[in-house]
Design an enzyme around this catalytic site. Structure first.
Site, mmCIF file in Angstrom:
data_model
loop_
_atom_site.group_PDB
_atom_site.id
_atom_site.type_symbol
_atom_site.label_atom_id
_atom_site.label_comp_id
_atom_site.label_asym_id
_atom_site.label_seq_id
_atom_site.Cartn_x
_atom_site.Cartn_y
_atom_site.Cartn_z
ATOM 1 N N LYS A 81 0.830 -1.217 0.000
ATOM 2 C CA LYS A 81 0.000 0.000 0.000
ATOM 3 C C LYS A 81 0.859 1.259 0.000
ATOM 4 O O LYS A 81 0.394 2.337 -0.372
ATOM 5 C CB LYS A 81 -0.923 0.000 1.208
ATOM 6 C CG LYS A 81 -2.074 -0.978 1.087
ATOM 7 C CD LYS A 81 -3.342 -0.273 0.680
ATOM 8 C CE LYS A 81 -4.334 -1.236 0.073
ATOM 9 N NZ LYS A 81 -5.528 -0.577 -0.448
ATOM 10 N N ASP A 129 -8.255 0.962 7.170
ATOM 11 C CA ASP A 129 -8.124 -0.070 8.198
ATOM 12 C C ASP A 129 -6.663 -0.267 8.542
ATOM 13 O O ASP A 129 -6.295 -1.211 9.220
ATOM 14 C CB ASP A 129 -8.806 -1.373 7.775
ATOM 15 C CG ASP A 129 -8.566 -1.674 6.326
ATOM 16 O OD1 ASP A 129 -7.442 -1.435 5.857
ATOM 17 O OD2 ASP A 129 -9.502 -2.127 5.654
HETATM 18 C C1 PLP Z 1 -2.041 -5.999 2.998
HETATM 19 C C2 PLP Z 1 -3.184 -5.804 2.080
HETATM 20 N N1 PLP Z 1 -3.380 -6.685 1.095
HETATM 21 C C3 PLP Z 1 -4.390 -6.542 0.226
HETATM 22 C C4 PLP Z 1 -5.279 -5.486 0.327
HETATM 23 C C5 PLP Z 1 -6.411 -5.389 -0.645
HETATM 24 O O1 PLP Z 1 -6.307 -4.293 -1.488
HETATM 25 P P1 PLP Z 1 -7.615 -3.713 -2.198
HETATM 26 O O2 PLP Z 1 -8.488 -3.145 -1.120
HETATM 27 O O3 PLP Z 1 -7.097 -2.710 -3.147
HETATM 28 O O4 PLP Z 1 -8.292 -4.878 -2.842
HETATM 29 C C6 PLP Z 1 -5.109 -4.539 1.354
HETATM 30 C C7 PLP Z 1 -6.012 -3.396 1.499
HETATM 31 O O5 PLP Z 1 -5.929 -2.629 2.429
HETATM 32 C C8 PLP Z 1 -4.028 -4.696 2.245
HETATM 33 O O6 PLP Z 1 -3.809 -3.821 3.235
#
Ligand code: PLP
Length: 400
Positions: A81, A129
């Site tokens: 992120k 979050d």
């Molecule tokens: C560690 C991690 N993996 C995957 C995701 C999923 O990403 P998206 O919400 O763009 O699908 C998030 C989203 O916050 C994340 O923090």
């Protein structure tokens, strides 16, 4: 003794995709990806994250190869992120500073801190979050902007503290993620702040497009590390779908028709993409209980992400939380000579599905896994909350 992987229910549905993939380029063009790539690779401290070949695990799972892209070390922020929110903040500052100063402001000058004084008057707000907010807070600190973060009741204190450490003000609201999104929007409306959200909806697409463009950096690094070794299966975990859409769109630009089968995996407690695929249109779900996979606890798909995924994702899976701890434990305590990897809760869905498929032939068959399969997994985070990580590993040790 039956293992948790043997007994867990992982639902897999196949999704028919339209042969016309133009939606991918319409949402995320080559130019948008290239601009993000140029900007992000110029940030201080940039270096590609590792791609691990896990050969003992691939033998255990009965496939030819497993590659794991480990986003834990990304800019010391712990997750992929880092690439998205901070980049969208940089873009927003470029637009706003250019407007306020009446001249063209360059992205690289913002990254170099040359506009810190003027940027301090620009307030950026987001709901999160954890990982997206950490990226926005870090970017704002780097570029000199003011940052405000809204979190919901269940966001861990460890994740809140990590964002505060980058100088952001943190407001915790009652209710779930949607409540924090509403609170952030209200604060923006009342104070003339700018929302940098990682999800898109009707009328709000520019910022989330840039967030997704930032994630494309990890796809480019993966292509470079794999060379000619194009996988057959790509597991992408979904929250709102932004990460999955970005990586899929970017990989199609390089690999075209050789792009692997794209499997989207979600927690069964937050399966909005699975339900959208089932319904054949973007579908919101109500989250009754928070999943351990905090980054994936989303009930409402991103509009743009869904446009991409409905055009290219061939399989949608949902998995129970019972697989999270044991899969994290397996990554930390690897088989054979594989690297030991710190994989956080939201990094784990692809690995969890592989481990379940290793013990459930019907699941393996339904997602087309066999001895010739070459699998790519995006390990999207490390221990973004070290306390939760340790608890899950400690509890799971005896369960696998
Ligand atoms: C560690 C991690 N993996 C995957 C995701 C999923 O990403 P998206 O919400 O763009 O699908 C998030 C989203 O916050 C994340 O923090």
């Amino acid at each position: 003794m039956s293992s948790v992987f043997q007994s867990a229910v992982v639902d897999a549905m196949q999704h028919k995709v339209n042969a016309d993939r133009s939606a991918l380029e319409q949402v995320l063009s080559r130019e948008v990806f290239a601009e993000a790539h140029n900007a992000i690779t110029a940030w201080p401290g940039y270096s590609p994250t590792p791609l691990h070949a896990l050969s003992a695990l691939s033998q255990h799972c009965g496939v030819a190869a497993i590659h794991y892209k480990d986003e834990g070390p990304r800019f010391d922020l712990g997750s992929f992120k880092a690439l998205g929110g901070a980049y969208a903040a940089q873009q927003l500052l470029q637009r706003e500073l250019s407007f306020r100063l009446g001249k063209d402001v360059e992205l690289n000058d913002i990254a170099a801190g040359n506009y810190r004084e003027q940027a301090a008057d620009i307030h950026i707000v987001t709901a999160t979050d954890g990982n997206h907010g950490r990226s926005v807070a870090w970017g704002c600190q780097l570029f000199g902007a003011s940052c405000h973060i809204y979190i919901h009741a269940e966001v861990s204190q460890g994740r809140a503290d990590a964002m505060a450490a980058y100088g952001a003000s943190i407001a915790r609201v009652d209710g779930n993620y949607d409540a924090s999104v509403r609170a952030a929007q209200k604060a923006a409306d009342e104070n003339q702040w700018f929302v940098v959200s990682d999800t898109s909806y009707e009328g709000y697409t520019q910022v989330p497009t840039q967030v997704m463009a930032g994630y494309g950096v990890l796809a480019v690094e993966t292509v470079e590390a794999l060379g000619d070794d194009v996988p057959t299966h790509l597991f992408l975990q979904g929250g709102v779908g932004g990460m999955a859409a970005s990586i899929a769109a970017r990989l199609f630009q390089t690999w075209g028709d050789s792009t692997p089968r794209i499997l989207i995996v979600e927690p069964d407690l937050a399966d909005c993409l699975y339900q959208s695929a089932t319904a054949g249109c973007l579908t919101e779900v109500h989250i009754e209980e928070e999943t351990l996979m905090a980054g994936l606890s989303c009930g409402d798909p991103s509009m743009l992400a869904w446009q991409v995924l409905e055009a290219c994702a061939t399989d949608f899976l949902r998995m129970p939380d019972s697989l999270v701890g044991p899969s994290m434990w397996r990554m930390a305590n690897p088989l054979g000579g594989d690297a030991s990897i710190v994989a956080g809760e939201s990094a784990i869905p692809g690995i969890a599905c592989l481990l379940a498929a290793a013990e459930q032939p019907a699941l393996a068959q339904s997602i087309g896994l066999d001895q010739s399969s070459r699998v790519l997994i995006i390990g999207s985070e490390g221990a973004t909350d070290p306390e939760i990580y340790q608890q899950l590993i400690a509890t799971a040790g005896g369960e696998t």
